[in-house]
Design an enzyme around this catalytic site. Structure first.
Site, short mmCIF file in Angstrom:
data_model
loop_
_atom_site.label_atom_id
_atom_site.label_comp_id
_atom_site.label_asym_id
_atom_site.label_seq_id
_atom_site.Cartn_x
_atom_site.Cartn_y
_atom_site.Cartn_z
N LYS A 1 0.78 5.07 -3.01
CA LYS A 1 1.43 6.09 -1.87
C LYS A 1 2.34 6.79 -2.18
O LYS A 1 2.52 7.88 -2.60
CB LYS A 1 0.16 6.09 -0.57
CG LYS A 1 -1.07 5.61 -0.91
CD LYS A 1 -2.08 6.15 -1.40
CE LYS A 1 -3.61 5.77 -1.38
NZ LYS A 1 -4.18 6.81 -2.02
N TYR B 1 1.39 -1.07 -0.11
CA TYR B 1 0.07 0.35 -0.40
C TYR B 1 1.11 1.74 -0.43
O TYR B 1 0.84 2.62 -0.79
CB TYR B 1 -1.24 -0.38 0.88
CG TYR B 1 -1.28 1.42 1.40
CD1 TYR B 1 -3.04 1.66 -0.21
CD2 TYR B 1 -1.68 2.05 2.24
CE1 TYR B 1 -3.63 2.89 0.52
CE2 TYR B 1 -2.53 3.37 2.17
CZ TYR B 1 -3.18 4.07 1.63
OH TYR B 1 -4.07 4.79 1.62
#
Length: 336
Positions: A226, A222
């Site tokens: 980002k 994740y």
């Protein structure tokens, strides 16, 4: 054969301080009272039918005169959200907002993005602000996008990159008619970028297919997506020098919030998150601080709830940003 794991850079005291800030953030100071009227201007918010995106659209609809479009996947859910937003705006702001538009697209399927942009271009002749808000966090292990990328890499990175790429002509044309800094791109990132691989992307295995997936690795995957959004935010104006003085491309961590983004978390993770997160409306203040504040400059990064911050040092690398940019261009070429 030895399994190769990503290298995660050591964090500085300032990095740790910034991570802790999300638990005890400042009260928002740049709010609806500070937003421009934006009359006659056009805004796109991806994923504006739920979570922080919903609150962002509601705040925009209640406090500006802009025309707003939600780009999202689920038509039924989005049309209901628009009705709910209109009712809430009427109650809270005591006004009837401009009609909110809906354009259907699925950022996890690159084939849906060009038709969505074409539909938008048939309706509008300008675009002043785009907030790349939609995203997915820690989906089930092995989840893939339609084109076979790790789902977060596909949805949080390649989807927004292609959408922005296809919208660039109208966005740039509009930017040249606006005063400097009015036209902006807001890339919604996360403090999770602090656990991303060195340089942002684990190029040796960017889909994380060759290492065992633990809870730590899930957050690194994740975080990679980002960190990539931060790299793209910093790279956009560098790759569009003809409008580098006109456009602000910026990234944010909206905050540690109670949203559907954590729907794939375990029950224990959800239990903890519910006790340390904030109402999703506060995240809208972060996004709209980046969208409107005169204090925000190109390439900046902001955190909850409208506070200037820094990204991990290695993500300031032009080389890392250009490597990702070039890869995104190559991967999206077939869908332009």
């Amino acid at each position: 054969m030895t399994t190769k794991y990503p290298e995660i850079p050591k964090k500085t005291f300032a990095d740790y301080g910034q991570m802790l800030h999300g638990f005890w953030p400042n009260k928002p100071t740049f709010t609806e009272k500070d937003y421009p009227e934006f009359e006659g201007k056009v805004i796109i918010v991806t994923g504006g039918n739920t979570g922080v995106g919903y609150e962002t659209v509601k705040s925009l609809a209640g406090s500006t005169k802009a025309k707003i479009y939600i780009f999202s996947r689920n038509e039924e859910k989005t049309l209901k959200a628009i009705k709910d937003i209109e009712l809430e705006v009427a109650k809270e702001y005591k006004l009837k907002p401009n009609p909110i538009g809906f354009i259907q697209t699925d950022l996890s399927d690159l084939t849906t993005i060009k038709p969505a942009v074409e539909k938008f271009l048939n309706k509008e002749s300008r675009l002043d602000l785009i907030i790349h808000n939609a995203g997915v966090m820690t989906p089930p292990t092995g989840s893939k996008s339609k084109q076979g990328y790790e789902l977060q890499l596909g949805t949080n990175v390649l989807g927004p990159f292609l959408l922005q790429r296809l919208l660039d002509p109208i966005f740039i044309k509009t930017a040249k008619t606006n005063p400097p800094g009015v036209s902006r791109i807001v890339w919604v990132a996360s403090t999770a970028h602090q656990v991303a691989p060195k340089g942002g992307i684990f190029w040796e295995d960017k889909n994380f297919e060759n290492i065992p997936i633990s809870s730590t690795i899930r957050m690194q995957i994740y975080g990679q997506s980002k960190a990539a959004d931060i790299l793209l935010a910093k790279a956009w104006t560098r790759h569009h020098p003809n409008v580098k003085d006109d456009v602000i491309s910026t990234s944010v961590c909206p905050g540690y919030l109670k949203t559907e983004l954590s729907r794939h978390s375990s029950w224990f993770e959800s239990f903890i998150l519910n006790r340390v997160t904030w109402p999703r409306r506060f995240g809208a203040y972060t996004e709209l601080y980046a969208a409107f504040s005169p204090d925000v400059k190109d390439g900046d990064y902001s955190i909850s709830f409208g506070v200037p911050a820094h990204t991990r040092e290695d993500l300031n690398s032009v080389e890392s940003g250009d490597k990702l940019w070039n890869w995104c261009e190559k991967e999206t070429d077939p869908y332009v």
